[in-house]
Design an enzyme around this catalytic site. Sequence first.
Site, PDB file in Angstrom:
ATOM      1  N   ASP A  63      -5.575   2.524 -19.606  1.00  0.00           N
ATOM      2  CA  ASP A  63      -6.915   2.402 -19.035  1.00  0.00           C
ATOM      3  C   ASP A  63      -7.466   1.017 -19.342  1.00  0.00           C
ATOM      4  O   ASP A  63      -7.094   0.397 -20.349  1.00  0.00           O
ATOM      5  CB  ASP A  63      -7.842   3.481 -19.614  1.00  0.00           C
ATOM      6  CG  ASP A  63      -9.040   3.761 -18.725  1.00  0.00           C
ATOM      7  OD1 ASP A  63      -9.014   4.781 -18.006  1.00  0.00           O
ATOM      8  OD2 ASP A  63     -10.009   2.976 -18.744  1.00  0.00           O
ATOM      9  N   ASP A 121      -5.911  -4.409 -17.693  1.00  0.00           N
ATOM     10  CA  ASP A 121      -6.022  -4.363 -16.245  1.00  0.00           C
ATOM     11  C   ASP A 121      -4.632  -4.195 -15.646  1.00  0.00           C
ATOM     12  O   ASP A 121      -3.792  -5.099 -15.720  1.00  0.00           O
ATOM     13  CB  ASP A 121      -6.682  -5.655 -15.744  1.00  0.00           C
ATOM     14  CG  ASP A 121      -6.932  -5.662 -14.248  1.00  0.00           C
ATOM     15  OD1 ASP A 121      -6.338  -4.842 -13.531  1.00  0.00           O
ATOM     16  OD2 ASP A 121      -7.729  -6.508 -13.795  1.00  0.00           O
ATOM     17  N   ASN A 137      -2.838   6.875 -11.172  1.00  0.00           N
ATOM     18  CA  ASN A 137      -4.138   7.487 -10.878  1.00  0.00           C
ATOM     19  C   ASN A 137      -5.296   6.502 -10.860  1.00  0.00           C
ATOM     20  O   ASN A 137      -6.300   6.739 -10.195  1.00  0.00           O
ATOM     21  CB  ASN A 137      -4.417   8.589 -11.919  1.00  0.00           C
ATOM     22  CG  ASN A 137      -5.832   9.108 -11.844  1.00  0.00           C
ATOM     23  OD1 ASN A 137      -6.187   9.834 -10.922  1.00  0.00           O
ATOM     24  ND2 ASN A 137      -6.649   8.698 -12.806  1.00  0.00           N
ATOM     25  N   TYR A 144     -11.044   0.447   0.890  1.00  0.00           N
ATOM     26  CA  TYR A 144     -10.567   1.654   0.213  1.00  0.00           C
ATOM     27  C   TYR A 144      -9.683   2.473   1.145  1.00  0.00           C
ATOM     28  O   TYR A 144      -8.616   2.974   0.744  1.00  0.00           O
ATOM     29  CB  TYR A 144     -11.759   2.483  -0.259  1.00  0.00           C
ATOM     30  CG  TYR A 144     -11.386   3.654  -1.134  1.00  0.00           C
ATOM     31  CD1 TYR A 144     -11.166   3.481  -2.498  1.00  0.00           C
ATOM     32  CD2 TYR A 144     -11.266   4.942  -0.615  1.00  0.00           C
ATOM     33  CE1 TYR A 144     -10.838   4.560  -3.318  1.00  0.00           C
ATOM     34  CE2 TYR A 144     -10.938   6.019  -1.420  1.00  0.00           C
ATOM     35  CZ  TYR A 144     -10.724   5.823  -2.767  1.00  0.00           C
ATOM     36  OH  TYR A 144     -10.390   6.893  -3.576  1.00  0.00           O
ATOM     37  N   LYS A 154      -5.706   3.366   0.387  1.00  0.00           N
ATOM     38  CA  LYS A 154      -5.213   4.727   0.198  1.00  0.00           C
ATOM     39  C   LYS A 154      -4.236   5.151   1.289  1.00  0.00           C
ATOM     40  O   LYS A 154      -3.304   5.927   1.028  1.00  0.00           O
ATOM     41  CB  LYS A 154      -6.386   5.702   0.090  1.00  0.00           C
ATOM     42  CG  LYS A 154      -7.218   5.514  -1.173  1.00  0.00           C
ATOM     43  CD  LYS A 154      -6.377   5.653  -2.445  1.00  0.00           C
ATOM     44  CE  LYS A 154      -7.234   5.581  -3.705  1.00  0.00           C
ATOM     45  NZ  LYS A 154      -6.437   5.797  -4.940  1.00  0.00           N
TER      46      LYS A 154
END
Length: 253
Positions: free
Chosen positions: A38, A64, A91, A157, A161
């Site tokens: 993370d 990152d 994720n 976005y 995706k």
Amino acid sequence: MATGLAGRSVIITGGGSGIGRAAALAFAAEGARVVVADIDGDRADAVVKEVAEAGGDAVAVVGDLSEQHVVDQVARTAVERFGGVDVLVNNAGVMDRMSAVADVTDEEWERVIRVNLTAPFLLTRAVLPHMLAAGRGAIVNTASEAGLRGSAAGAAYTASKHAVVGLTRNLAVMYRKQGIRTNAIAPGGTATNITVDVVEGAHGPAAIRPLLAGAGRVSRPEDQAAVILFLASDAAEHVNGAVLPVDDGWSAV
């Protein structure tokens, strides 16, 4: 359900909060050993502590994931600490500003594509040699309802995706004979800490908001994590190349 995950090495990106945190706790509860990757060190450490308090084994890697040296550190940690990489959960992600193409800045586009698409590519490339050497592996990507339609987010976005869906399917075809399965979930609205910094009055949000009426119920992170766990488990050993909506039927509308 027999998951077969006990003792396996699992990398979860964005593991410090939301779906990633729920997934880390779910895998650990099955006896898997978890690398919590993370960008937020405090959150990653908090999840590692939660896992340890429940009797599990986890380690945090902070940075990152769009940077190659961080990706290398994540893969190296899994191999050195847990002996390999059995499962990769890509994720981590960021939202855009719901911007339409004419309003997308270079900065918005590059950040969203870098985090949502390039980072999963880099980490998948880093772990594949270890999975290939083992002759098995499971990769689960977090796509989105926005990867199935054009009316769930802004241009950046949505493009990122859709690309994750394509990457998922390509990996499934390319490496199925080597024992590596790649699937994705496509979450609908989920209660996480990801925020949308929209520009009020801009064309993108105005065009999209009326189309979100059929989005269905907002899910819990645990609902998404349960499906990730299934796709990574031995119970799904013949599931490969699937993009599974977890969206209360939104994709059926």
